[in-house]
Structures are given as structure tokens and as C-alpha cells.
Design a protein around this motif. Structure first.
Motif, PDB file in Angstrom:
ATOM      1  N   ALA A  40     -36.441  44.583  -5.600  1.00 50.71           N
ATOM      2  CA  ALA A  40     -36.039  45.541  -6.581  1.00 50.71           C
ATOM      3  C   ALA A  40     -36.980  46.761  -6.477  1.00 50.71           C
ATOM      4  O   ALA A  40     -38.037  46.736  -6.097  1.00 50.71           O
ATOM      5  N   TYR A  41     -36.441  47.927  -6.766  1.00 44.72           N
ATOM      6  CA  TYR A  41     -37.030  48.877  -6.660  1.00 44.72           C
ATOM      7  C   TYR A  41     -37.662  49.656  -7.795  1.00 44.72           C
ATOM      8  O   TYR A  41     -38.502  50.502  -7.715  1.00 44.72           O
ATOM      9  N   ASP A  42     -37.302  49.234  -9.089  1.00 43.79           N
ATOM     10  CA  ASP A  42     -38.179  49.381 -10.249  1.00 43.79           C
ATOM     11  C   ASP A  42     -37.776  48.326 -11.259  1.00 43.79           C
ATOM     12  O   ASP A  42     -37.061  47.453 -11.094  1.00 43.79           O
ATOM     13  N   GLY A  43     -38.254  48.818 -12.473  1.00 45.65           N
ATOM     14  CA  GLY A  43     -38.039  47.716 -13.545  1.00 45.65           C
ATOM     15  C   GLY A  43     -36.672  47.510 -14.002  1.00 45.65           C
ATOM     16  O   GLY A  43     -36.266  46.253 -14.094  1.00 45.65           O
ATOM     17  N   ARG A  44     -35.753  48.311 -14.013  1.00 47.67           N
ATOM     18  CA  ARG A  44     -34.270  48.234 -14.394  1.00 47.67           C
ATOM     19  C   ARG A  44     -33.641  47.556 -13.319  1.00 47.67           C
ATOM     20  O   ARG A  44     -32.596  46.708 -13.660  1.00 47.67           O
ATOM     21  N   ASN A  45     -34.093  47.935 -12.046  1.00 46.26           N
ATOM     22  CA  ASN A  45     -33.134  47.080 -10.865  1.00 46.26           C
ATOM     23  C   ASN A  45     -33.547  45.676 -10.842  1.00 46.26           C
ATOM     24  O   ASN A  45     -32.945  44.832 -10.480  1.00 46.26           O
ATOM     25  N   ALA A  46     -34.859  45.403 -11.349  1.00 41.98           N
ATOM     26  CA  ALA A  46     -35.358  44.024 -11.332  1.00 41.98           C
ATOM     27  C   ALA A  46     -34.527  43.310 -12.367  1.00 41.98           C
ATOM     28  O   ALA A  46     -34.084  42.061 -12.187  1.00 41.98           O
ATOM     29  N   LEU A  47     -34.343  43.915 -13.465  1.00 43.03           N
ATOM     30  CA  LEU A  47     -33.702  43.260 -14.590  1.00 43.03           C
ATOM     31  C   LEU A  47     -32.197  42.866 -14.256  1.00 43.03           C
ATOM     32  O   LEU A  47     -31.554  41.823 -14.508  1.00 43.03           O
ATOM     33  N   PRO A  70     -40.506  54.778 -11.231  1.00 40.89           N
ATOM     34  CA  PRO A  70     -39.483  55.378 -12.359  1.00 40.89           C
ATOM     35  C   PRO A  70     -38.739  54.655 -12.943  1.00 40.89           C
ATOM     36  O   PRO A  70     -38.815  53.330 -12.810  1.00 40.89           O
ATOM     37  N   ARG A  71     -38.081  55.074 -14.022  1.00 40.08           N
ATOM     38  CA  ARG A  71     -37.127  54.408 -14.914  1.00 40.08           C
ATOM     39  C   ARG A  71     -37.651  53.663 -15.918  1.00 40.08           C
ATOM     40  O   ARG A  71     -37.710  53.798 -17.129  1.00 40.08           O
ATOM     41  N   MET A  72     -38.163  52.568 -15.475  1.00 38.93           N
ATOM     42  CA  MET A  72     -38.874  51.339 -16.116  1.00 38.93           C
ATOM     43  C   MET A  72     -40.100  50.857 -15.241  1.00 38.93           C
ATOM     44  O   MET A  72     -40.040  50.275 -14.251  1.00 38.93           O
ATOM     45  N   ALA A  77     -41.095  45.922 -18.066  1.00 41.03           N
ATOM     46  CA  ALA A  77     -40.440  45.469 -17.359  1.00 41.03           C
ATOM     47  C   ALA A  77     -40.794  43.879 -17.465  1.00 41.03           C
ATOM     48  O   ALA A  77     -39.953  42.929 -17.675  1.00 41.03           O
ATOM     49  N   THR A  78     -42.142  43.862 -17.353  1.00 42.27           N
ATOM     50  CA  THR A  78     -42.669  42.236 -17.397  1.00 42.27           C
ATOM     51  C   THR A  78     -42.195  41.765 -19.153  1.00 42.27           C
ATOM     52  O   THR A  78     -41.982  40.590 -19.187  1.00 42.27           O
ATOM     53  N   ALA A  79     -42.429  42.658 -20.060  1.00 38.89           N
ATOM     54  CA  ALA A  79     -42.444  42.119 -21.438  1.00 38.89           C
ATOM     55  C   ALA A  79     -40.723  41.708 -21.579  1.00 38.89           C
ATOM     56  O   ALA A  79     -40.546  40.880 -22.128  1.00 38.89           O
ATOM     57  N   GLU A  80     -39.999  42.393 -20.908  1.00 35.25           N
ATOM     58  CA  GLU A  80     -38.464  42.305 -21.019  1.00 35.25           C
ATOM     59  C   GLU A  80     -38.195  40.996 -20.304  1.00 35.25           C
ATOM     60  O   GLU A  80     -37.215  40.231 -20.674  1.00 35.25           O
ATOM     61  N   ILE A  81     -38.903  40.764 -18.954  1.00 40.03           N
ATOM     62  CA  ILE A  81     -38.523  39.434 -18.164  1.00 40.03           C
ATOM     63  C   ILE A  81     -38.755  38.370 -19.081  1.00 40.03           C
ATOM     64  O   ILE A  81     -38.379  37.315 -19.101  1.00 40.03           O
ATOM     65  N   GLU A 178     -42.018  69.133 -24.909  1.00 38.79           N
ATOM     66  CA  GLU A 178     -42.699  69.711 -23.896  1.00 38.79           C
ATOM     67  C   GLU A 178     -43.279  68.576 -23.005  1.00 38.79           C
ATOM     68  O   GLU A 178     -43.259  68.391 -21.736  1.00 38.79           O
ATOM     69  N   ILE A 179     -44.184  67.786 -23.678  1.00 34.63           N
ATOM     70  CA  ILE A 179     -44.684  66.664 -22.926  1.00 34.63           C
ATOM     71  C   ILE A 179     -43.589  65.677 -22.446  1.00 34.63           C
ATOM     72  O   ILE A 179     -43.800  65.322 -21.456  1.00 34.63           O
ATOM     73  N   ALA A 180     -42.665  65.225 -23.149  1.00 36.33           N
ATOM     74  CA  ALA A 180     -41.521  64.468 -22.613  1.00 36.33           C
ATOM     75  C   ALA A 180     -40.923  65.086 -21.478  1.00 36.33           C
ATOM     76  O   ALA A 180     -40.689  64.388 -20.588  1.00 36.33           O
ATOM     77  N   ARG A 181     -40.795  66.338 -21.614  1.00 28.96           N
ATOM     78  CA  ARG A 181     -40.103  66.881 -20.499  1.00 28.96           C
ATOM     79  C   ARG A 181     -40.741  67.073 -19.266  1.00 28.96           C
ATOM     80  O   ARG A 181     -40.701  66.489 -18.008  1.00 28.96           O
ATOM     81  N   GLU A 182     -42.150  67.159 -19.522  1.00 30.50           N
ATOM     82  CA  GLU A 182     -43.227  67.292 -18.132  1.00 30.50           C
ATOM     83  C   GLU A 182     -43.481  65.783 -17.563  1.00 30.50           C
ATOM     84  O   GLU A 182     -43.389  65.766 -16.515  1.00 30.50           O
ATOM     85  N   LEU A 183     -43.309  64.729 -18.466  1.00 34.71           N
ATOM     86  CA  LEU A 183     -43.553  63.403 -18.014  1.00 34.71           C
ATOM     87  C   LEU A 183     -42.019  62.646 -17.760  1.00 34.71           C
ATOM     88  O   LEU A 183     -42.381  61.512 -17.311  1.00 34.71           O
ATOM     89  N   ASP A 184     -41.062  63.323 -17.941  1.00 34.86           N
ATOM     90  CA  ASP A 184     -39.752  62.797 -17.823  1.00 34.86           C
ATOM     91  C   ASP A 184     -39.548  61.392 -18.717  1.00 34.86           C
ATOM     92  O   ASP A 184     -39.180  60.540 -18.143  1.00 34.86           O
ATOM     93  N   ILE A 185     -40.109  61.260 -19.976  1.00 40.04           N
ATOM     94  CA  ILE A 185     -39.930  60.398 -20.893  1.00 40.04           C
ATOM     95  C   ILE A 185     -39.015  61.033 -21.769  1.00 40.04           C
ATOM     96  O   ILE A 185     -38.751  62.184 -22.369  1.00 40.04           O
ATOM     97  N   SER A 186     -38.687  59.981 -22.944  1.00 39.79           N
ATOM     98  CA  SER A 186     -38.042  60.373 -24.079  1.00 39.79           C
ATOM     99  C   SER A 186     -39.032  61.166 -25.073  1.00 39.79           C
ATOM    100  O   SER A 186     -40.521  60.894 -25.122  1.00 39.79           O
ATOM    101  N   GLU A 187     -38.620  62.130 -26.142  1.00 45.72           N
ATOM    102  CA  GLU A 187     -39.661  62.606 -27.055  1.00 45.72           C
ATOM    103  C   GLU A 187     -40.194  61.363 -28.041  1.00 45.72           C
ATOM    104  O   GLU A 187     -41.525  61.568 -28.479  1.00 45.72           O
ATOM    105  N   ARG A 188     -39.420  60.477 -28.350  1.00 39.89           N
ATOM    106  CA  ARG A 188     -40.135  59.539 -28.952  1.00 39.89           C
ATOM    107  C   ARG A 188     -41.225  58.604 -28.331  1.00 39.89           C
ATOM    108  O   ARG A 188     -42.162  58.309 -28.868  1.00 39.89           O
ATOM    109  N   THR A 189     -41.103  58.479 -26.975  1.00 36.45           N
ATOM    110  CA  THR A 189     -42.051  57.774 -26.384  1.00 36.45           C
ATOM    111  C   THR A 189     -43.212  58.665 -26.117  1.00 36.45           C
ATOM    112  O   THR A 189     -44.391  58.321 -26.384  1.00 36.45           O
TER     113      THR A 189
END
Length: 222
Positions: A40-47, A70-72, A77-81, A178-189
Motif C-alpha cells: 500500500a502507498y499510504d495509510g488510507r490505501n492500507a486500510l 500523504p493523506r493518512m 493508520a496504525t491506530a485505526e488498524i 493559513e497553517i492548514a493550507r500550508e501543510l495540506d491538513i484540515s483547519e481543525r487538525t
């Protein structure tokens, strides 16, 4: 656990770098007791891959997990697995050796922690240990953890790489959006990262964080 009579350990390899996955695959192909069931190439793909394997009752025994993807990422991913498939062990593998990442990975449920410069035999040993429900930690990381127990980190040394980046962005006057946009994450994160960063540094405001970043030389005073 070697030899033809040994149990065959099924492994899913998760890494966003194809060359890393291919290298691990090539090594596992040489072993009698470890079988690669998928990549798998990232966390979501692994799930997604695990859900498909679960449908055919073919879950792997161990997931070999990269952390920065990226993405997850690997920690999420470990926590979700571990939540969805508690019988599946996770061995984290990363190019970073900071003990903050070790804590986060182990808290998420990982049973092993490898650095990417680990030799093939060490990777196999970590997978076998995880299958036996044993904790395997890279010797260099174990030494760092031991030193931390003697002299716990303080100040910015307590921050993860992401939190340090957030501190710099806060010091540059960036808002959560702006931080969310810069890091490509949600504003909540982004808001969570800022809160965690302030808590670890025992600061009350973004202004105090900016002053600390300047004092530590992380940013230049404007």
C-alpha cells in the motif's frame, strides 16, 4: 522461526516510496517464513487493502508501516488498524529517530519501531517479534529512549517535527486557516497541532510562541 516447518508470516508493506516497497519485497522473497501479501502507498490505501483482505479472511499477521505519508500518516493508520483488526500487529518503519515519534507510534498500538537504514535481517527480526506479540525497538532508538529517561527533553526538544513546523508558522504570523493550507491538513487538525504545541511548551498565547521561536533561532525577528 526458520525452516520449512515454520509458520508462514503474512506481511503487508505500507510506504509511499515504490523503491522502498520493492526493496523489502525482494528481501522477503528470499525468506521461507515470511510472505508479502500486498503493498500500500499510504495509510488510507492500507486500510482499503486490509478491508479487501479481511473479506477473504486473508488478513496479514503484520503490517510494516512507514510514518510520513500523504493523506493518512502511519501513526493515524496504525491506530485505526489496531482498532479495526486487533489481531494484526504493526511494525513502524521511518527514517526519523526522534523519540517523540516512538512514543506516538507505540501509543497508537505499534509493537515494533525500525529505522529505514535497518538491515534486512533486522527487518525480518522485527516482523517475527511482532508475530510473537513482542516489542522490537531499533537499538539506536532504544538508546535514545534510555537517555530521555535519564534527562527528559524540555522546551522545543519536546516537539514533533510537525509541531516544530507549526511553531515556525505561528511565529510567522500565520492563522490556523493559513497553517492548514500550508501543510495540506484540515483547519481543525491545524488548531489541534497549535494547541498541542502550546501545551508542550507551557505557553499561553501565540505571541509567547512567536517570541520563543525567535529566541531559539527558528525564525528571524521581523
Amino acid at each position: 522461526m526458520t525452516g520449512n516447518d515454520a509458520a508462514i508470516l503474512k506481511v503487508l508493506v505500507v510506504d509511499d516510496h515504490t523503491v522502498v516497497r520493492r526493496g523489502i519485497t525482494s528481501y522477503f522473497d528470499l525468506l521461507d517464513d515470511i510472505e508479502l501479501v500486498d503493498e500500500a502507498y499510504d495509510g488510507r490505501n492500507a486500510l482499503d487493502k486490509l478491508a479487501a483482505l479481511s473479506a477473504y479472511d486473508s488478513l496479514p499477521d503484520v503490517v510494516l508501516m512507514d510514518l510520513l505519508m500523504p493523506r493518512m500518516d502511519g501513526i493515524a493508520a496504525t491506530a485505526e488498524i489496531r482498532r479495526r483488526y486487533p489481531a494484526v500487529a504493526v511494525v513502524v518503519m521511518t527514517s526519523f529517530g526522534e523519540t517523540q515519534r516512538v512514543h506516538a507510534a507505540l501509543e497508537a498500538g505499534a509493537t515494533g519501531y525500525l529505522l529505514k537504514d535497518a538491515g534486512p535481517a533486522e527487518v525480518a527480526a522485527a516482523v517475527r517479534a511482532a508475530f510473537r506479540d513482542e516489542v522490537f525497538i531499533d537499538p539506536a532508538v532504544a538508546r535514545a529512549l534510555t537517555r530521555e529517561m535519564v534527562a527528559p527533553p524540555t522546551g522545543t526538544a519536546t516537539l514533533t517535527d510537525r509541531e516544530r513546523t507549526v511553531l515556525i508558522l505561528v511565529a510567522e504570523g500565520k492563522s490556523n486557516r493559513e497553517i492548514a493550507r500550508e501543510l495540506d491538513i484540515s483547519e481543525r487538525t491545524a488548531r489541534t497541532h497549535v494547541s498541542n504545541m502550546l501545551t508542550k511548551l507551557r505557553l499561553q498565547s501565540r505571541t509567547q510562541a512567536a517570541l520563543l521561536a525567535i529566541k531559539e533561532g527558528l525564525v528571524n525577528p521581523s
